[in-house]
Design a protein around this motif. Structure first.
Motif, mmCIF file in Angstrom:
data_model
loop_
_atom_site.group_PDB
_atom_site.id
_atom_site.type_symbol
_atom_site.label_atom_id
_atom_site.label_comp_id
_atom_site.label_asym_id
_atom_site.label_seq_id
_atom_site.Cartn_x
_atom_site.Cartn_y
_atom_site.Cartn_z
ATOM 1 N N LEU A 26 -54.641 86.964 34.119
ATOM 2 C CA LEU A 26 -55.733 85.983 34.158
ATOM 3 C C LEU A 26 -57.047 86.624 33.729
ATOM 4 O O LEU A 26 -57.842 86.034 32.997
ATOM 5 N N GLU A 68 -58.011 75.974 30.701
ATOM 6 C CA GLU A 68 -58.532 76.953 31.662
ATOM 7 C C GLU A 68 -58.336 76.506 33.113
ATOM 8 O O GLU A 68 -57.782 77.242 33.929
ATOM 9 N N LYS A 72 -55.691 78.389 35.609
ATOM 10 C CA LYS A 72 -56.263 79.161 36.725
ATOM 11 C C LYS A 72 -55.708 78.644 38.050
ATOM 12 O O LYS A 72 -55.288 79.409 38.908
ATOM 13 N N PRO A 125 -60.351 77.959 42.257
ATOM 14 C CA PRO A 125 -60.937 78.996 41.413
ATOM 15 C C PRO A 125 -62.452 79.146 41.565
ATOM 16 O O PRO A 125 -62.974 80.234 41.423
ATOM 17 N N PHE A 131 -64.212 83.510 40.645
ATOM 18 C CA PHE A 131 -62.813 83.704 40.272
ATOM 19 C C PHE A 131 -62.559 85.163 39.888
ATOM 20 O O PHE A 131 -61.550 85.750 40.282
#
Lengths: 313, 472
Positions: A26, A68, A72, A125, A131
């Motif tokens: 990530l 995204e 996530k 997140p 994050f």
């Protein structure tokens, strides 16, 4: 030792290693997507992250498209993804709890503490900064867990099963990166290495935390075949397939010696290691990088099955 | 609460000798420091993972039992009385169980009604005429004691199946010694840390004759979702024995083995924390996934010892409880040292009449309930609740017993920045092996943290205290 205890130890190590791997994937993806398009091309990096994490199928059962936010959420926190970071930490802690007596109190402290801290992140997140902070925290947890294992565990079968789990997971993760990104690593004449690929290569190295190591080992600018060499054959690199297999053979042998009995696991591990140490990068490219990786992944799974049948059931 | 016996101040408010040191220490101490120590204690408990599960609470599957930092203190004279009383009681319980599953003299003598035994679901016909090593049925008993004045201790319950709580006795002491070394320098407190050794010696002493010289002992747990799982893993660790679940054991050729990484290994003694019903799907509940198929037949063949034995529920059942003084007299020909709480058996018509007339003053319990569930505390109940309970009792009188609402003793307890009296009980643990009864000096003191509350059960908001037995 109870088979179930060995099984739990093996899986505690696997889950923590997997959480660490997901956090790195990530982090790298965030980095790549922060670059202007001209540097990375128009590939969907989030899609690629899901593939590298090995959960394309379960992801697409929940989301039509990788972006995204969805990635996530899915890779880090989703309760629906059996391999989300959150689930990995919970599963690691559940396994640890079932074998409290086989872990040292330092290790229990790290994993139980992580499980308690996890709530701090609210299973969402948050901002990019929050994050990133979470991803760092995951990696620190795995470092502390690994470190306390190294520093506090007795070198007995409990330790060896724990290390078998870690190295099995590591080998699998490195192989999965290679499986998703192999096209970027094909030799020069079939692929033009432009700035586009440079950032992809750096990303691959970062995802196995080996960007600095690369420069120390090769003292060269990034070259795809050297990256492949580092990840597959170089025994100095702790996440290379060769290095993982050095360890797998070592711990399988330790068990065989302690128990006075060899089995399929020992033979299988040694077979794969011998293959890795006799191969050269040119040969791998000649017979096909992708074919090599696919075969490795299936060999690795077979070893996992053999360990399980021999000791964990 | 005014006329309650307080462990520290008695009834007249004068500090009792055993508490003098504690009183002085408390007066010297700043509330802030105590508050800080409480927080440290909580952190320690959480980090070591001492938690218990509360059934029916999906939200928090793991909770801490509140720990109170002010110890409960017993003088050596008080302890010596308890020790003699407990030993006597547990001896009688073991003799009674041998008799019930053997010659049944006590039934023939008409001391206990037969139907109370034979129609009781905790009676196990499988144990009839079954020999158990050295005639020990209850290897580990957790006898609940309450105190009502300076000299009277009542037995509230005889937990003779799979009593829990001993890990708190041990951990509470560890934490107290860590947090308050100063306080320990004012007292000579008898240690409890040898409990695991005593337990292991007890378990080994009852190994079957077929076992090797150094028998293999395991602890059988229902697994991580059980409310006492922490204790199971804690004890297995302290005893240095494997913590197994049903799926780790198998029975082959009438012998019990555990599955290890080196193949099957023979097991001689099982300290089981799984209830009778779930031990063996072939003998008891067929839907049990916690048990071991064939375990009961291996047990009956004398190839493995179960601690506690199967069928001990017939000793601690609430219906049998009221007969305990008679049981002690019948087998030992001695007067019971520890008294029972006066108990009305609703199965007997004149008792029932009394109970129904005095419902608002009494505590009514279901004969088979535990953990403080299914219980009526008369003085605390409103009219609706009393009426509802009355209907339930009338519908099935033999399912209930009643006791007076006891003025349980209180002990100073740290509550929201102040010290206040709270009601307590005591659970000492009695170990019975081949030829000795062992009791470590101490036990688990439970405390009802709500002002005026008499319910000390951890599942209902009770807490625990360290229990000190003074050495002199």
């Amino acid at each position: 030792m109870l088979s179930r205890t060995a099984d739990n130890l093996y899986w505690v190590a696997r889950y923590v290693e997997r959480a660490d791997y997901l956090a790195r994937i990530l982090e790298v993806t965030l980095r790549l997507t922060a670059l202007p398009l001209a540097y990375v091309g128009s590939t969907n990096e989030w899609e690629s992250a899901v593939a590298t994490a090995g959960c394309s199928r379960s992801f697409h059962a929940h989301y039509p498209e990788a972006g995204e936010d969805s990635v996530k959420e899915f890779l880090a926190f989703s309760p629906d993804n059996p391999c989300s970071i959150r689930n990995c930490i919970e599963l690691a802690r559940t396994n640890a709890r079932a074998v409290r007596t086989a872990l040292t109190s330092e290790m229990w402290d790290v994993i139980n503490g992580a499980w308690l801290d996890l709530k701090r992140f609210n299973n969402a997140p948050g901002s990019r900064e929050e994050f990133m902070h979470f991803l760092r925290w995951v990696q620190e947890t795995s470092l502390r867990f690994d470190g306390s294992a190294s520093r506090t565990m007795l070198r007995t079968d409990a330790y060896w099963f724990f290390r078998l789990g870690l190295n099995m997971e590591r080998a699998d993760n490195t192989a999965r990166i290679l499986d998703t990104k192999y096209h970027l690593l094909l030799p020069e004449d079939t692929h033009v290495g432009g700035p586009l690929d440079y950032y992809q290569w750096a990303a691959i190295l970062r995802s196995v935390s080996a960007l600095t190591s690369y420069h120390w080992v090769y003292r060269e600018s990034l070259k795809p075949w050297l990256i492949a060499d580092l990840l597959i054959l170089n025994p100095k690199m702790p996440r290379s397939l060769a290095s993982c297999y050095e360890n797998l053979v070592r711990y399988c042998d330790a068990l065989a010696e302690a128990y006075g009995r060899q089995g399929t696991s020992q033979r299988k591990a040694r077979g794969i290691r011998t293959r890795l140490s006799n191969l050269r990068m040119e040969e791998i490219f000649q017979s096909g990088l992708h074919e090599f990786i696919s075969e490795f992944i299936s060999d690795n799974n077979e070893l996992g099955g053999a360990i399980s049948r021999q000791y964990l059931m | 609460m005014a006329d309650c016996f307080d462990e520290m101040r008695g009834v007249d408010g004068a500090i009792r000798p055993a508490y003098a040191g504690l009183d002085a220490w408390l007066r010297d101490l700043s509330p802030d420091l105590l508050d800080q120590r409480c927080q440290e204690a909580e952190l320690l408990f959480r980090r070591i993972g001492i938690t218990f599960a509360v059934y029916g609470e999906a939200e928090s599957t793991e909770r801490l039992i509140p720990f109170d930092v002010i110890p409960r203190i017993l003088s050596s004279a008080e302890w010596s009385l308890l020790q003699r009383g407990l030993t006597q009681r547990v001896k009688a319980i073991n003799m009674y169980l041998k008799d019930i599953y053997g010659r049944r003299e006590i039934l023939k003598a008409g001391i206990i009604p037969e139907d109370l035994v034979f129609q009781n679901q905790v009676f196990r016909p499988e144990m009839n005429a079954q020999k158990v090593p050295h005639d020990v049925y209850v290897h580990i008993a957790g006898i609940d004691i309450v105190r009502v004045d300076h000299k009277t201790f009542y037995v509230l319950e005889d937990n003779a199946r799979t009593p829990s709580g001993v890990s708190y006795m041990l951990e509470n002491r560890e934490i107290m010694m860590r947090l308050f070394p100063d306080l320990f320098s004012r007292y000579r407190v008898a240690p409890v840390e040898n409990y695991p050794d005593e337990l292991l010696a007890t378990l080994k002493s009852v190994a079957p004759e077929t076992a090797a010289a150094d028998p293999t002992v395991v602890l059988l747990s229902p697994g991580i979702y059980n409310s006492a799982y922490f204790e199971h893993s804690f004890l297995a660790d302290k005893l240095g024995i494997e913590l197994v679940e049903g799926r780790d054991l198998l029975v082959k050729g009438g012998v019990v083995y555990m599955r290890t990484t080196e193949g099957p290994k023979r097991v001689d003694v099982i300290y089981r924390r799984v209830d009778d019903d779930f031990l063996d799907p072939l003998a008891f509940r067929p839907d049990s996934t916690l048990g071991v198929p064939g375990l009961m037949s291996a047990y009956q063949a004398g190839q493995v010892t179960l601690a506690n034995a199967v069928g001990t529920g017939i000793a601690d059942d609430k219906a049998i409880y009221s007969y305990m003084p008679d049981i002690v007299k019948f087998y030992l020909a001695e007067e019971p040292i520890l008294q029972n709480v006066p108990t009305w058996r609703c199965r007997e018509p004149e008792h029932l009449t009394y109970v129904l007339e005095h419902l608002a003053e009494l505590v009514v319990k279901e004969v088979h309930g535990s953990g403080g569930y299914g219980m009526l505390i008369g003085p605390m109940a409103d009219k609706g609740k009393l009426a509802a309970f009355r209907t339930r009792i009338e519908a099935d009188p033999k399912n209930y017993i009643a006791q007076p609402t006891l003025a349980l003793s209180t002990c100073p307890t740290w509550v929201e920045r102040g010290v206040a009296p709270r009601h307590i009980d005591l659970r000492p643990f009695v170990l019975t092996g081949r030829d000795t009864v062992r009791i470590v000096p101490g036990g688990l003191t439970r405390v009802a943290l709500q002002r005026g509350s008499l319910v000390v059960n951890s599942s209902q908001g009770g807490g625990t205290k360290d229990t000190w037995v003074l050495d002199t």
